[in-house]
Design an enzyme around this catalytic site. Structure first.
Site, PDB file in Angstrom:
ATOM      1  N   ARG A  80       9.879  24.703  19.332  1.00  0.00           N
ATOM      2  CA  ARG A  80       9.757  25.751  20.492  1.00  0.00           C
ATOM      3  C   ARG A  80      10.922  25.989  21.074  1.00  0.00           C
ATOM      4  O   ARG A  80      11.844  25.304  20.975  1.00  0.00           O
ATOM      5  CB  ARG A  80       8.736  24.763  21.515  1.00  0.00           C
ATOM      6  CG  ARG A  80       7.459  24.453  21.011  1.00  0.00           C
ATOM      7  CD  ARG A  80       6.749  23.319  21.973  1.00  0.00           C
ATOM      8  NE  ARG A  80       5.330  23.479  21.674  1.00  0.00           N
ATOM      9  CZ  ARG A  80       4.954  22.505  20.624  1.00  0.00           C
ATOM     10  NH1 ARG A  80       5.872  21.632  20.174  1.00  0.00           N
ATOM     11  NH2 ARG A  80       3.741  22.389  20.231  1.00  0.00           N
ATOM     12  N   HIS A 105       7.696  28.239  16.589  1.00  0.00           N
ATOM     13  CA  HIS A 105       7.574  28.489  15.047  1.00  0.00           C
ATOM     14  C   HIS A 105       7.862  29.843  14.776  1.00  0.00           C
ATOM     15  O   HIS A 105       7.139  30.478  13.803  1.00  0.00           O
ATOM     16  CB  HIS A 105       6.272  27.792  14.550  1.00  0.00           C
ATOM     17  CG  HIS A 105       6.169  26.317  14.572  1.00  0.00           C
ATOM     18  ND1 HIS A 105       7.433  25.676  14.524  1.00  0.00           N
ATOM     19  CD2 HIS A 105       5.131  25.621  14.265  1.00  0.00           C
ATOM     20  CE1 HIS A 105       7.054  24.212  14.300  1.00  0.00           C
ATOM     21  NE2 HIS A 105       5.889  24.190  14.434  1.00  0.00           N
ATOM     22  N   HIS A 179       6.792  23.028   6.415  1.00  0.00           N
ATOM     23  CA  HIS A 179       5.728  22.164   7.355  1.00  0.00           C
ATOM     24  C   HIS A 179       4.408  21.734   6.631  1.00  0.00           C
ATOM     25  O   HIS A 179       3.381  22.002   6.895  1.00  0.00           O
ATOM     26  CB  HIS A 179       5.153  23.338   8.535  1.00  0.00           C
ATOM     27  CG  HIS A 179       4.809  22.669   9.596  1.00  0.00           C
ATOM     28  ND1 HIS A 179       3.596  21.971   9.764  1.00  0.00           N
ATOM     29  CD2 HIS A 179       5.448  22.845  10.833  1.00  0.00           C
ATOM     30  CE1 HIS A 179       3.542  21.779  11.067  1.00  0.00           C
ATOM     31  NE2 HIS A 179       4.326  22.226  11.936  1.00  0.00           N
ATOM     32  N   ASP A 252       5.289  13.311  17.772  1.00  0.00           N
ATOM     33  CA  ASP A 252       5.833  14.787  17.587  1.00  0.00           C
ATOM     34  C   ASP A 252       7.175  15.054  18.062  1.00  0.00           C
ATOM     35  O   ASP A 252       7.534  15.942  18.812  1.00  0.00           O
ATOM     36  CB  ASP A 252       4.755  15.645  18.512  1.00  0.00           C
ATOM     37  CG  ASP A 252       4.823  17.271  17.800  1.00  0.00           C
ATOM     38  OD1 ASP A 252       5.785  17.582  16.836  1.00  0.00           O
ATOM     39  OD2 ASP A 252       4.127  17.948  18.573  1.00  0.00           O
ATOM     40  N   GLU A 313       9.443  17.324   9.086  1.00  0.00           N
ATOM     41  CA  GLU A 313      10.176  18.471   9.149  1.00  0.00           C
ATOM     42  C   GLU A 313      11.691  18.409   9.306  1.00  0.00           C
ATOM     43  O   GLU A 313      12.101  18.332  10.509  1.00  0.00           O
ATOM     44  CB  GLU A 313       9.386  19.499  10.357  1.00  0.00           C
ATOM     45  CG  GLU A 313       8.134  19.442  10.224  1.00  0.00           C
ATOM     46  CD  GLU A 313       7.375  19.911  11.543  1.00  0.00           C
ATOM     47  OE1 GLU A 313       7.898  20.973  12.200  1.00  0.00           O
ATOM     48  OE2 GLU A 313       6.539  19.371  12.225  1.00  0.00           O
TER      49      GLU A 313
END
Length: 352
Positions: A80, A105, A179, A252, A313
């Site tokens: 982001r 993204h 991803h 996350d 990632e």
């Protein structure tokens, strides 16, 4: 080793092709020219049974309609960007606010939704696909014409090597990643909650309510974010740590490697005996336990649900442009963006 090509569908009139790379051991990797998307990775378990260990769809329409970036390359910037804007040399650039009010993204039509040019690559002990794409000046709001070159290379040692390279004619931002959602149980037989993750990381980034880094770097020792000795993913899913709860009970988060240079991540699942060793030159890995995967769609016949896969990632730090204390993701015309991440699959044969 071999490479097989087949038509997977059409995207706005353009053919979408699926390429399946297979090595001499029987491991295979399938990928599309749509978003460089990895659709399948087929590897054996401890009993020699070959199964798919990534989340993916069987049709292009499902990728277009439902995909939460399954297996795709993310860019120009992964993660982001706060308020969908940034400043370079006194000029403000407005990006697509596709997760209002922020940018996520790469925007509404990031690299994951582009048709890439492809070229087969055949070596003595490896087979692969070279992807190229020209991201034009102003695409999704980013400055500069950006030339991207990505190589997927499968070796006979059951290793998928992904190398990224990019050049620009104007100062811009670049932070690329893949991803893929991994599930080592094979064919989605179990959730990823009993997967064990190990990596050499002593810090992680604190996230705000909008899931964007606040700029604060937190110590992971004696918390659910300490993976140095290996940790079950469900320990963080069940954790009452405010950061685990914030993201929907799980992870996350960007985990920062303890040392510069090349670092290794190991993911394993005891029942199947499968393990994945990831080696990267990036400064962090964003760990996402698919806390928001629920939806009205199925994945190869399995209804979507939280914790069905885990993303690892490898990338630069998210929203780095707004945090001077983070490593820079600015690419200058005189420089070349380069990064490599390797994925090696193996199985523990004890008990066979």
């Amino acid at each position: 080793m071999k490479l097989v090509e087949r038509e997977f569908g059409h995207y706005y009139g353009e053919p979408v092709m699926e390429y399946t790379l297979t090595n001499d051991s029987g491991m295979s990797v399938s990928c599309l020219n749509y978003g460089c998307t990895i659709t399948k990775i087929i590897v054996p378990d401890r009993h020699g049974k070959f199964e798919n260990v990534v989340l993916g769809f069987d049709t292009l329409e499902e990728y277009v309609d439902f995909s939460p970036y399954f297996g795709s390359v993310i860019g120009r910037v992964a993660g982001r960007i706060k308020y969908a804007a940034f400043e370079l040399d006194g000029v403000e650039y407005k990006l697509a606010a596709n997760e209002f009010p922020n940018h996520l993204h790469g925007g509404r039509k990031g690299f994951d939704k582009r048709i890439w040019k492809t070229e087969p690559v055949e070596q003595e002990d490896a087979v692969g696909i070279r992807y190229t794409y020209l991201s034009l000046d102003g695409e999704e709001g980013y400055p500069g014409n950006l030339e991207i070159n990505i190589l997927y290379l499968l070796s006979n040692t059951n290793e998928l090597n992904i190398t990224y390279e990019a050049k620009t004619d104007r100062k811009t931002l670049v932070n690329l990643t893949n991803h893929s959602y991994f599930n080592l149980s094979g064919n989605l037989k179990r959730d990823c909650t009993d997967h064990i993750l190990q990596l050499n990381s002593d810090r992680f980034l604190e996230l705000g309510y909008d899931l964007i880094p606040t700029g604060k770097i937190m110590e992971s020792k004696n918390t659910s974010f300490d993976f140095n000795q290996g940790r079950l993913l469900k320990s963080g899913i069940k954790s009452t740590h405010s950061q685990n709860v914030l993201v929907g009970n799980g992870y996350d988060h960007p985990l920062l490697f303890a040392k510069k240079g090349e670092n290794t991540i190991t993911l394993s699942e005891k029942e199947s005996g499968r393990s994945l060793m990831i080696t990267t030159d990036q400064p962090c890995v964003v760990l996402y336990t698919s806390n928001q995967l629920s939806g009205s769609f199925s994945i190869s016949g399995v209804p979507a649900r939280n914790y069905l896969g885990v993303c690892l990632e490898t990338q630069g730090l998210p929203d780095a442009i707004h945090h001077p204390n983070f490593p820079s993701i600015i690419l200058n015309p005189e420089d070349v963006y380069q990064s490599t991440t390797r994925y090696r699959f193996f199985a523990n044969t004890i008990g066979v």
